[in-house]
Design a protein around this motif. Structure first.
Motif, mmCIF file in Angstrom:
data_model
loop_
_atom_site.group_PDB
_atom_site.id
_atom_site.type_symbol
_atom_site.label_atom_id
_atom_site.label_comp_id
_atom_site.label_asym_id
_atom_site.label_seq_id
_atom_site.Cartn_x
_atom_site.Cartn_y
_atom_site.Cartn_z
ATOM 1 N N ALA A 9 0.827 -1.204 0.000
ATOM 2 C CA ALA A 9 0.000 0.000 0.000
ATOM 3 C C ALA A 9 0.858 1.249 0.000
ATOM 4 N N TYR A 10 0.295 2.306 -0.570
ATOM 5 C CA TYR A 10 0.885 3.637 -0.440
ATOM 6 C C TYR A 10 -0.234 4.654 -0.658
ATOM 7 N N ASN A 11 -0.500 5.444 0.366
ATOM 8 C CA ASN A 11 -1.587 6.428 0.322
ATOM 9 C C ASN A 11 -2.888 5.788 -0.170
ATOM 10 N N SER A 12 -3.285 4.727 0.510
ATOM 11 C CA SER A 12 -4.444 3.924 0.104
ATOM 12 C C SER A 12 -5.615 4.041 1.072
ATOM 13 N N ALA A 13 -5.700 5.141 1.790
ATOM 14 C CA ALA A 13 -6.733 5.276 2.817
ATOM 15 C C ALA A 13 -8.140 5.171 2.240
ATOM 16 N N ALA A 14 -8.323 5.543 0.983
ATOM 17 C CA ALA A 14 -9.662 5.540 0.398
ATOM 18 C C ALA A 14 -10.180 4.135 0.123
ATOM 19 N N THR A 15 -9.286 3.130 0.027
ATOM 20 C CA THR A 15 -9.723 1.801 -0.406
ATOM 21 C C THR A 15 -9.270 0.650 0.479
ATOM 22 N N ILE A 16 -8.235 0.817 1.273
ATOM 23 C CA ILE A 16 -7.629 -0.334 1.947
ATOM 24 C C ILE A 16 -8.549 -0.950 2.995
ATOM 25 N N ALA A 17 -9.506 -0.192 3.525
ATOM 26 C CA ALA A 17 -10.436 -0.775 4.495
ATOM 27 C C ALA A 17 -11.217 -1.916 3.859
ATOM 28 N N ASP A 18 -11.602 -1.753 2.587
ATOM 29 C CA ASP A 18 -12.315 -2.827 1.883
ATOM 30 C C ASP A 18 -11.428 -4.057 1.747
ATOM 31 N N THR A 19 -10.142 -3.836 1.460
ATOM 32 C CA THR A 19 -9.206 -4.949 1.318
ATOM 33 C C THR A 19 -9.024 -5.687 2.633
ATOM 34 N N LEU A 20 -8.841 -4.946 3.715
ATOM 35 C CA LEU A 20 -8.684 -5.562 5.032
ATOM 36 C C LEU A 20 -9.913 -6.391 5.400
ATOM 37 N N ILE A 36 2.392 -4.276 3.769
ATOM 38 C CA ILE A 36 3.632 -3.514 3.616
ATOM 39 C C ILE A 36 3.270 -2.144 3.055
ATOM 40 N N ASP A 37 3.477 -1.111 3.838
ATOM 41 C CA ASP A 37 3.129 0.253 3.444
ATOM 42 C C ASP A 37 4.395 1.037 3.147
ATOM 43 N N GLY A 38 4.327 1.883 2.141
ATOM 44 C CA GLY A 38 5.508 2.622 1.713
ATOM 45 C C GLY A 38 5.738 3.944 2.412
ATOM 46 N N GLY A 39 5.176 4.098 3.619
ATOM 47 C CA GLY A 39 5.333 5.354 4.342
ATOM 48 C C GLY A 39 4.237 6.344 3.998
ATOM 49 N N SER A 40 3.001 5.875 3.959
ATOM 50 C CA SER A 40 1.857 6.719 3.579
ATOM 51 C C SER A 40 1.669 7.879 4.546
ATOM 52 N N ARG A 41 1.099 8.969 4.014
ATOM 53 C CA ARG A 41 0.840 10.166 4.823
ATOM 54 C C ARG A 41 -0.609 10.614 4.733
ATOM 55 N N ASP A 42 -1.479 9.735 4.257
ATOM 56 C CA ASP A 42 -2.879 10.117 4.038
ATOM 57 C C ASP A 42 -3.835 9.466 5.025
ATOM 58 N N GLY A 43 -3.329 8.828 6.063
ATOM 59 C CA GLY A 43 -4.189 8.143 7.008
ATOM 60 C C GLY A 43 -4.206 6.640 6.848
ATOM 61 N N THR A 44 -3.486 6.114 5.848
ATOM 62 C CA THR A 44 -3.445 4.659 5.638
ATOM 63 C C THR A 44 -2.915 3.936 6.874
#
Length: 255
Positions: A9-20, A36-44
């Motif tokens: 993931a990277y800056n995936s706050a809009a969609t990752i909840a569905d994936t989880l 594995i997150d790439g250092g997101s800054r959007d709330g991911t």
């Protein structure tokens, strides 16, 4: 049979909840979910920590791109089988991983793959493309075909034996990996003729015409890397192989 599912993931706050939620809803009893997150800054990061109760390992740090993150996930995986579910994709239904485990029950099978639908990024119930796969035959990848990567599961020992994703390929390292495992190494992949994953459109390799062309050039280079023909004829066959996705439709759409 433990199945490791790796989500990068990277800056995936809009969609990752569905994936989880999709991974957590699977009926298969032994799942190791690694994010594995790439250092997101959007709330991911905060979202994964809040809703990732079924996540076994979570790493958030800068990386060198999606395939570097995938390699980090492979290094942490402990499951007998390993697959990847993108941070904006979901499984078609709660029985997907159970069907994958069933397909892999024979030790003679090294991997498996199935069908995938592309859905509208804002309306995940709307199918826009249907990636209907087929049983792999050795040499098929070298002719431009590949299984849908989010549906591809292989035994962890296959990755240990044949290596990580090649980071010299920025867009088509998944193609190079499938080519390496299936055509070059000769792994046997069982085809599951069902929709396994719902994938939002807009991925890196299809985001623009320029990226489509770059992906095809990289795929051709992957063939050359392994001593296979990779010229203009290969690229044309690869483009033509995708055309049926635009007209085929599944018999039934899963919600």
């Amino acid at each position: 049979m433990r199945i490791t599912v790796i989500t990068v993931a990277y800056n995936s706050a809009a969609t990752i909840a569905d994936t989880l939620a999709s991974v957590a809803s699977q009926s298969h009893p032994d799942i190791e979910h690694i994010v594995i997150d790439g250092g997101s800054r959007d709330g991911t990061v905060e979202l994964v920590r809040a809703r990732g109760g079924r996540v076994a390992r979570f790493v958030s740090e800068p990386d060198r791109g999606i395939y570097d993150a995938m390699n980090k996930g492979l290094a942490l995986a402990t499951g007998e089988l390993v697959g990847f579910l993108n941070s904006d994709d979901v499984y078609a239904d709660p029985e997907v991983l159970a069907r994958i485990a069933h397909a892999m029950r024979s030790p003679a099978v090294d991997a498996c793959h199935g069908d995938l639908v592309f859905v509208d990024p804002t309306r995940p119930d709307k199918v826009v493309r249907y990636w209907q796969s087929r049983q792999h035959e050795r040499g098929l990848c070298a002719r431009g075909w590949m299984p849908a990567h989010p549906t591809f599961y292989a035994r962890r020992e296959a990755y240990q034996r044949h290596g990580d994703y090649d980071l010299s390929f920025r867009i088509a390292a998944d193609f190079e990996m499938c080519l390496r495992l299936l055509d070059v190494a000769g792994l046997r992949s069982a085809y599951i003729p069902e929709i396994l994953v719902r994938m939002r459109t807009g991925g890196e390799s299809t985001r623009s015409l320029a990226n489509v062309l770059k992906s095809n050039r990289e795929a051709a280079r992957a063939c050359v890397k392994h001593g296979l023909p990779g010229g203009a004829g290969f690229m044309l066959r690869k483009v033509v192989s995708k055309l049926p996705q635009l007209v085929r439709r599944p018999l039934a759409s899963t919600p």
